[in-house]
Design an enzyme around this catalytic site. Structure first.
Site, PDB file in Angstrom:
ATOM      1  N   CYS A   1       0.766  -1.344   0.131  1.00 47.59           N
ATOM      2  CA  CYS A   1       0.352  -0.426  -0.590  1.00 47.59           C
ATOM      3  C   CYS A   1       1.048   1.043  -0.178  1.00 47.59           C
ATOM      4  O   CYS A   1       2.296   1.343  -0.573  1.00 47.59           O
ATOM      5  CB  CYS A   1      -1.086   0.314   1.347  1.00 47.59           C
TER       6      CYS A   1
ATOM      7  N   ASN B   1       2.575   1.043   4.378  1.00 48.01           N
ATOM      8  CA  ASN B   1       2.438   0.100   4.772  1.00 48.01           C
ATOM      9  C   ASN B   1       2.357   0.369   6.830  1.00 48.01           C
ATOM     10  O   ASN B   1       2.682  -0.724   6.837  1.00 48.01           O
ATOM     11  CB  ASN B   1       3.936  -0.442   4.837  1.00 48.01           C
TER      12      ASN B   1
ATOM     13  N   CYS C   1      -1.302   0.843   7.239  1.00 45.33           N
ATOM     14  CA  CYS C   1      -3.046   0.711   7.946  1.00 45.33           C
ATOM     15  C   CYS C   1      -3.156  -1.060   6.543  1.00 45.33           C
ATOM     16  O   CYS C   1      -3.646  -1.830   7.259  1.00 45.33           O
ATOM     17  CB  CYS C   1      -3.321   1.640   6.990  1.00 45.33           C
ATOM     18  N   ARG C   2      -3.101  -0.611   5.692  1.00 45.55           N
ATOM     19  CA  ARG C   2      -3.614  -1.573   4.756  1.00 45.55           C
ATOM     20  C   ARG C   2      -2.716  -2.755   4.739  1.00 45.55           C
ATOM     21  O   ARG C   2      -3.335  -4.147   5.274  1.00 45.55           O
ATOM     22  CB  ARG C   2      -3.908  -1.222   3.231  1.00 45.55           C
ATOM     23  N   SER C   3      -2.107  -2.985   3.783  1.00 42.55           N
ATOM     24  CA  SER C   3      -0.998  -4.088   3.714  1.00 42.55           C
ATOM     25  C   SER C   3       0.115  -4.765   5.159  1.00 42.55           C
ATOM     26  O   SER C   3      -0.692  -5.965   4.919  1.00 42.55           O
ATOM     27  CB  SER C   3       0.503  -3.965   2.716  1.00 42.55           C
TER      28      SER C   3
ATOM     29  N   ASP D   1      -8.711   3.370   0.785  1.00 39.69           N
ATOM     30  CA  ASP D   1      -7.095   4.007   2.063  1.00 39.69           C
ATOM     31  C   ASP D   1      -8.011   4.934   3.374  1.00 39.69           C
ATOM     32  O   ASP D   1      -9.058   6.058   3.292  1.00 39.69           O
ATOM     33  CB  ASP D   1      -6.551   5.178   1.594  1.00 39.69           C
TER      34      ASP D   1
END
Ligand code: 4NP
Length: 154
Positions: free
Chosen positions: A11, A14, A16-18, A125
């Protein structure tokens, strides 16, 4: 020893999402010969723990992601990893720009393509939104990781 399958989740930050994608996929693969990592296209958060809201939503679903530290994707990652799943179209463009050959670019795809191959669906995001955004991200990644595990097992 059979070569492991290596999966990289990417993301922007690195944090939040990934990290969630990494934690979720790891929780589903357990004993298999698969290596999962994550990275960001941006450098702002290098060395940091995942965002507390990601840690919280993972914990709520029984997953600990507090062993992770943010890092930036490197050119070497495009050779090292077999599958590079990005979260959104901006990540996709940025990682694709790093590719120097067709083998590398063929590894890169938006993670939601695993479920909806003909659509361009981004994992949004959640950084500037409320806590519900993190649960939504979790649910999307959980579904996508189910498909990834099935593919790996096939
Ligand atoms: P991520 O979320 O890409 O899912 O880790 C973000 C984290 C930080 C920022 C943007 C997105 N930021 O602008 O600092």
């Amino acid at each position: 020893m059979v070569k492991p399958i290596k999966v990289l989740m990417v993301c922007l930050g690195n944090i939040c999402r990934s990290p969630l994608a990494e934690g979720i996929l790891k929780s589903k693969i357990q004993n298999q010969n698969v290596i999962v990592d994550s990275a960001g296209t941006g450098a702002y958060h290098i060395g940091k723990l995942p965002d507390p809201r990601s840690i919280e939503v993972a914990k709520k679903h029984g997953i600990d992601i507090t062993d992770q530290k943010a890092r930036k994707i490197s050119k070497a990652d495009l050779d090292t990893f077999d599958f590079i799943f990005v979260m959104d179209e901006s990540n996709y463009r940025n990682v694709l720009m790093m590719a120097t050959n067709e083998t590398q670019s063929a590894k890169i795809s938006m993670i939601m393509k695993t479920i909806y191959p003909r659509e361009d669906i981004s994992v949004p995001d959640p950084y500037y939104g409320g806590d519900n955004g993190f649960e939504q991200v979790y649910q999307m990644l959980d579904e996508a990781c189910d498909v990834i595990v099935n593919k790996i097992n096939a």
